[in-house]
Enzyme design. Structure first.
Site, PDB file in Angstrom:
ATOM      1  N   SER A   1      23.035  54.367  61.538  1.00  9.61           N
ATOM      2  CA  SER A   1      24.147  54.043  62.367  1.00  9.61           C
ATOM      3  C   SER A   1      24.906  55.180  62.992  1.00  9.61           C
ATOM      4  O   SER A   1      25.395  55.239  64.221  1.00  9.61           O
ATOM      5  CB  SER A   1      25.301  53.373  61.584  1.00  9.61           C
ATOM      6  OG  SER A   1      25.325  53.918  60.537  1.00  9.61           O
TER       7      SER A   1
ATOM      8  N   GLU B   1      13.880  49.566  56.371  1.00  7.72           N
ATOM      9  CA  GLU B   1      14.224  47.918  57.038  1.00  7.72           C
ATOM     10  C   GLU B   1      12.955  47.188  56.681  1.00  7.72           C
ATOM     11  O   GLU B   1      12.055  47.673  57.069  1.00  7.72           O
ATOM     12  CB  GLU B   1      15.133  47.980  58.028  1.00  7.72           C
ATOM     13  CG  GLU B   1      16.191  48.782  58.372  1.00  7.72           C
ATOM     14  CD  GLU B   1      16.879  48.482  59.672  1.00  7.72           C
ATOM     15  OE1 GLU B   1      16.546  47.892  60.667  1.00  7.72           O
ATOM     16  OE2 GLU B   1      17.713  49.000  59.967  1.00  7.72           O
TER      17      GLU B   1
ATOM     18  N   GLU C   1      22.148  42.167  54.829  1.00  5.95           N
ATOM     19  CA  GLU C   1      23.109  42.490  56.133  1.00  5.95           C
ATOM     20  C   GLU C   1      23.060  41.166  56.697  1.00  5.95           C
ATOM     21  O   GLU C   1      22.130  40.557  57.258  1.00  5.95           O
ATOM     22  CB  GLU C   1      22.735  43.602  57.098  1.00  5.95           C
ATOM     23  CG  GLU C   1      23.293  43.757  58.190  1.00  5.95           C
ATOM     24  CD  GLU C   1      23.562  45.193  58.917  1.00  5.95           C
ATOM     25  OE1 GLU C   1      22.600  46.123  58.597  1.00  5.95           O
ATOM     26  OE2 GLU C   1      24.198  45.135  60.201  1.00  5.95           O
TER      27      GLU C   1
ATOM     28  N   LYS D   1      16.097  54.537  52.505  1.00  9.09           N
ATOM     29  CA  LYS D   1      16.238  53.500  52.517  1.00  9.09           C
ATOM     30  C   LYS D   1      15.407  52.805  53.797  1.00  9.09           C
ATOM     31  O   LYS D   1      15.233  53.771  54.680  1.00  9.09           O
ATOM     32  CB  LYS D   1      17.669  52.866  53.051  1.00  9.09           C
ATOM     33  CG  LYS D   1      17.872  51.474  53.424  1.00  9.09           C
ATOM     34  CD  LYS D   1      19.222  50.932  53.300  1.00  9.09           C
ATOM     35  CE  LYS D   1      20.250  51.154  54.537  1.00  9.09           C
ATOM     36  NZ  LYS D   1      19.746  50.576  55.688  1.00  9.09           N
TER      37      LYS D   1
HETATM   38  O1  KIV Z   1      22.698  52.661  59.346  1.00  6.23           O
HETATM   39  C1  KIV Z   1      23.673  51.965  58.572  1.00  6.23           C
HETATM   40  O2  KIV Z   1      24.904  52.295  58.476  1.00  6.23           O
HETATM   41  C2  KIV Z   1      23.145  50.897  57.747  1.00  6.23           C
HETATM   42  C3  KIV Z   1      24.325  50.093  56.954  1.00  6.23           C
HETATM   43  C4  KIV Z   1      25.045  49.110  58.169  1.00  6.23           C
HETATM   44  C5  KIV Z   1      23.733  49.242  55.824  1.00  6.23           C
HETATM   45  O3  KIV Z   1      22.145  50.516  57.480  1.00  6.23           O
END
Ligand code: KIV
Length: 272
Positions: free
Chosen positions: A52, A122, A189, A120
């Site tokens: 983000s 997706e 999410e 992390k």
């Molecule tokens: O990139 C991000 O901020 C996220 C959150 C919304 C979990 O993946």
């Protein structure tokens, strides 16, 4: 004392113990040294260097353009600040999909060059091979299901996901696959609260929700959203704890006015 209270440094084991003990996990994003320091001092368990950053740091419309080099830079800044929280770094779009060797190389770069503790990524079944390959190098992996912003061009909107039975069933199966592959936690999410509860009850690793209701094992928000810096983004799940957009604009306007009127600097604010 609580599990979180005892943890001088939060690890993936701490999070799993917190789930077992029914303690909620707190997670916020951060992308720079100064705010990461405050977030860590505030006692958050997990700091996510989220992609983000593409939106809130760089002003892009989506998370698609952010690169591995950008993510490593943000992760380095955060790692310089943090003493207690577990640091998770998002693997950006195009650095892990469909090619597990590339996924491993990208994850190794993040770990080596930033000093972060985990990554992390997706997706569900389609990224399981990449997750397994990353885990072979001893790098902890957090999963991310439901609304997966890197796939925005496939879905076309940021609306709630998995409302239909078929998608909900697929999501539950994916969560079980990510657990079996070895993920230490999963972000859920923007999915119905009932489904998030069902997922959380059917796996032993923690679920961390954003727009997924209260029956999950923890919550995450984007820092700039909860601080009220990004006022053009107002989803129903977002609770704002400050209205910094106004406060910062007012402070800047006051500064401009003070300089123009020769009020700043005063005689106390200069050297003899
Ligand atoms: O990139 C991000 O901020 C996220 C959150 C919304 C979990 O993946």
């Amino acid at each position: 004392m609580s599990v979180a209270g005892k943890a001088r440094k939060v690890t993936t084991n701490t999070l799993q113990e917190m789930k077992r003990e029914g303690e909620q996990i707190t997670m916020l994003t951060a992308y720079d040294y100064s705010l990461a320091r405050l977030v860590d001092q505030g006692g958050v368990d997990v700091i996510l260097v989220g992609d983000s950053a593409s939106n809130v740091m760089a002003g892009n419309d989506t998370t698609v353009p952010i690169t591995l080099d950008h993510m490593i830079y943000h992760a380095q800044c955060v790692c310089n600040a943090v003493n207690r929280a577990l640091i998770v770094v998002d693997m950006p779009f195009g650095t892990y999909q469909g090619n597990s060797r590339q996924a491993l190389d990208s994850a190794i770069r993040i770990m080596k060059e930033s000093g972060a503790h985990s990554v992390k990524l997706e997706g569900g079944r389609e990224v399981v091979e990449s997750i397994q390959r990353i885990l072979t190098a001893g790098i902890p992996v957090m999963g991310h299901l439901g609304l997966t912003p890197q796939s925005i061009y496939k879905f076309g909107t940021y609306t709630v996901r998995a409302r239909e039975d078929a998608e909900a069933e697929k999501l539950i199966e994916d969560a079980k696959m990510l657990e079996k592959a070895g993920c230490f936690a999963i972000v859920l999410e923007k999915i119905p609260a009932k489904l998030a509860k069902q997922v959380s009850e059917s796996i032993s690793i923690p679920t961390i929700g954003i727009g997924a209701g209260s029956d999950v094992d923890g919550q995450v928000l984007v820092l700039h959203d909860m601080l009220g810096i990004t006022m053009d983004f107002s989803p129903r799940f977002l609770r704002r704890y400050l209205n910094l957009e106004n406060d910062i604009r007012n402070a800047v306007e006051q500064y401009v006015s003070d300089v123009r009127s020769h009020d700043f600097p005063s005689s106390d604010e200069q050297y003899e």
